[in-house]
Design a protein around this motif. Sequence first.
Motif, PDB file in Angstrom:
ATOM      1  N   ALA A 834       0.851  -1.191   0.000  1.00  0.00           N
ATOM      2  CA  ALA A 834       0.000   0.000   0.000  1.00  0.00           C
ATOM      3  C   ALA A 834       0.881   1.233   0.000  1.00  0.00           C
ATOM      4  O   ALA A 834       2.008   1.226   0.505  1.00  0.00           O
ATOM      5  N   GLU A 835       0.345   2.290  -0.567  1.00  0.00           N
ATOM      6  CA  GLU A 835       1.063   3.553  -0.670  1.00  0.00           C
ATOM      7  C   GLU A 835       1.165   4.228   0.697  1.00  0.00           C
ATOM      8  O   GLU A 835       0.227   4.216   1.489  1.00  0.00           O
ATOM      9  N   LEU A 852       1.538  10.484   9.116  1.00  0.00           N
ATOM     10  CA  LEU A 852       1.832   9.493   8.079  1.00  0.00           C
ATOM     11  C   LEU A 852       0.521   8.831   7.682  1.00  0.00           C
ATOM     12  O   LEU A 852      -0.283   8.449   8.538  1.00  0.00           O
ATOM     13  N   THR A 853       0.298   8.701   6.377  1.00  0.00           N
ATOM     14  CA  THR A 853      -0.951   8.131   5.880  1.00  0.00           C
ATOM     15  C   THR A 853      -0.683   6.912   5.011  1.00  0.00           C
ATOM     16  O   THR A 853       0.138   6.968   4.078  1.00  0.00           O
ATOM     17  N   ILE A 854      -1.353   5.811   5.333  1.00  0.00           N
ATOM     18  CA  ILE A 854      -1.340   4.606   4.495  1.00  0.00           C
ATOM     19  C   ILE A 854      -2.632   4.625   3.690  1.00  0.00           C
ATOM     20  O   ILE A 854      -3.729   4.566   4.265  1.00  0.00           O
ATOM     21  N   ARG A 855      -2.520   4.730   2.393  1.00  0.00           N
ATOM     22  CA  ARG A 855      -3.696   4.880   1.541  1.00  0.00           C
ATOM     23  C   ARG A 855      -4.110   3.549   0.921  1.00  0.00           C
ATOM     24  O   ARG A 855      -3.274   2.772   0.442  1.00  0.00           O
ATOM     25  N   LYS A 856      -5.407   3.313   0.950  1.00  0.00           N
ATOM     26  CA  LYS A 856      -6.040   2.175   0.286  1.00  0.00           C
ATOM     27  C   LYS A 856      -5.395   0.830   0.612  1.00  0.00           C
ATOM     28  O   LYS A 856      -5.029   0.072  -0.296  1.00  0.00           O
ATOM     29  N   PRO A 857      -5.272   0.502   1.906  1.00  0.00           N
ATOM     30  CA  PRO A 857      -4.820  -0.868   2.214  1.00  0.00           C
ATOM     31  C   PRO A 857      -5.871  -1.897   1.825  1.00  0.00           C
ATOM     32  O   PRO A 857      -5.543  -3.066   1.597  1.00  0.00           O
TER      33      PRO A 857
END
Length: 870
Positions: A834-835, A852-857
């Motif tokens: 994931a991004e 910090l962001t984890i996008r679209k896991p």
Amino acid sequence: MKSVVFLHYFLGFILLVSHLNSVSSWKKEEFRNCNQTPFCKRARSRKPQHCKLIATDVIIGDGDLTAKLITPKEFQENPDEDSSGIASNPLILSLSVYENGILRMKIDEDASRNPPKKRFEVPDVILPEFESKKLWLQRYTKQVIDGDSADSFVVYLFDGYEAVLRSDPLEVFVREQSSGKRVLSFNSHGLFDFEQLRVKKEGDDWEERFRSHTDSRPYGPQSISFDMSFYGADFVYGIPEHATSLSLKPTKGPGIEESEPYRLFNLDVFEYLHESPFGLYGSIPFMLSHGRTRGTSGFFWLNAAEMQIDVLGSGWDAESSIMLPSDQNRIDTLWMSEAGIVDTFFFIGPKPKDVVKQYASVTGTSAMPQLFATGYHQCRWNYRDEEDVKNVDSKFDEYDIPYDVLWLDIEHTDGKRYFTWDKALFPNPEEMQKDLASRGRRMVTIVDPHIKRDENYHIHKEASKNGYYVKDASGKDYDGWCWPGSSSYIDMVNPDIRSWWADKFAYTQYVGSTPSLYIWNDMNEPSVFNGPERYGTVWTGDNTATWEQLRVSVPMILTLGLTGITFSGADVGGFFGNPDSELLVRWYQVAAYMPFFRGHAHHDTKRREPWLFGEHNTKLMRDAIRVRYTLLPYFYTLFREANVSGVPVTRPMWMEFPDDEATFNNDEAFMVGNGLLVQGVYTEHAKDVTVYLPKDHTWYDLRSGTAYKGGKTQKIEAADAIPVFQRSGTIIPRKDRFRRSTVQMENDPYTLVIAVDSSGEAEGELYIDDGKSYEFNKGAYIHRRFVFSNGTLTSVNLAAGTQFLSDCTIERIILLGHLSKPKSARIEPSNHAAEVELGPLQIQSKIRSSVLTIRKPNVRVSDDWTIKLL
């Protein structure tokens, strides 16, 4: 919920909110004070060591320790009186021990002496399953305490605690086994008094009068009073409902300006005063103490009569009027009731949540609300007609403001006959409800327990014919005055009549109702406008549009939560009066974090829907309501916690930080669950506000992610929003897509906000069910625990049984305070990446923080998975 919301007349129904009032404003002379209340005046005048009772004939029987309480002959007024005389009649005391540190003490007249009637005991409050938690006592030990001439009797209570019956002088207390220090004590000052029932003799004048009303008292005065001491206590809380501070202020004692006691009497009060011990709407005789050295304890008196309670202050010695040594610091209280028996519960804690869980095991937890009920509600006395309803509903969409429920007050009925509709104003109620339901919204209509005395009204005819009304002293149906005029009142104490009343809510009987219609069970401690004083029910009452009433709504709601009524709120904007735009905005901003979120107003006020105050103010109110909808997954999870454990949704700060003394007397800020700290703004023209952030934690501003160090007071900008902070070490679930109602959010994905602590760790929970049925009782729900540690987020199943099915996913994970710079995140077991996006580094109060962001896991909320930062 099995509740303890009662006083004078026992409640048949428990409700979330109530409503209206008599049409005259608050007048001090209309309500009794202590000096006009004979039992209160008598009890307050008694001196220490008034009680001469001693405990004799102590035995273990049926798992309880029992004793007779007698007055030695040298203290009897009439020692030669025969066995029917009051002087020689003993009382019976029993002590019962229950699981998890609960002691029950009952004192009543000796039934073998044939008192003239049985004293009233409150039914339907104690959970039926509570008796199964009784620990059957097998033995006691004898011990001489403090050089007494008689033995005391000691029984095991809980790990590290024991209960003691001191026979002469009479005292019952709980103490720590290792140190011998008391925790809670009954009658340590000897103020116990129990007026026994008598047969009236010639010349006895027992009548009591207030204004034009007379109480005949055929069996004489029957009041009970006693002192109760809380050891190691800095403050006491509880006994709602009063419009005053969270911590209960002393009402009597050396160096204290004597005031009225806290009154527990369910009065329906028009425009009540803040900062007053005056009783309002609901009465729960449950008190908690908290202190740094000992922790938390609690005391509950199961009694349905009028009650008055003095708080005597920390360390006050009733006999010598001096302060006790610091190692014996305590808060003394005086409990005074008009009637009933002594049926009391001692809760030893020692942690704040232990006490509320112990209390909930006796009286029950709050019901799990349907999901829509946790959203925003719009109400007014009254929306005029179907066209008005349609217009209000459409304006919410026009201004892009979410809401879930529109309420109709008493004017929607046919002449205030409940379960009917005004055919001219609401000719098509089913179509109106279906129209709202098409956009995922519900309607609520009001039903009151006073019934219009009209022979053409089918409910009155049926209730009158079957004898379902409360009777007056002569045995006739009681005739009082309320909204319909001449009214009678359904006898909710009778379970058969309660069942009959419940049947009236069926679709077949409530003509014009549909599955999207819900009921406002209003005024259920029935208001009687022409009574000696009026009765009301539980919510924060008929408040007024003032800054002071906004301020006092916070401790009122916190206190209700502590005592078992967690789904409560205040009428947003104030029921009476016309708030200016600034006050209304600030009220929305605070109320968005309260369990029950409803705008409501009196019919004489100006219309105040959120779009009527200019574009900027509409935006601020919309923002507040949207924040509530964003946080609904978190709120719903907290409602489940309250349903299971009794721990309230909104909490005083000391409940989460029991060792931080700066929180003990702070009731301007509050916690939502364990993760959010909310600081309201309660003054005009405020551009900033000071907020104390508890020690040993980092606090992240909910708007910016800025980190603040705990243990100090911070000055926070608050021009357009109130400060809200997420506590380090917590994970909060959200839904960030804006919809018009909860129904339309059902399949939306989730966001997890992780605020790491100093070790880089955090945890939180998410509870999901269908939001509308009772299938969760059969195991149909999702309950996940999220744990972040060593750079890895793990989802763990907490549910047992059949899971509720959901295809909802996590679409975003936000980490606050995580200082590493990962390049990606690996999801298992799917083994995909994931991004990861790193936000700006922020430095505030000497704390370095990043977002910090984890996008679209794209992991499902119902599955086990891990996400590792790489």
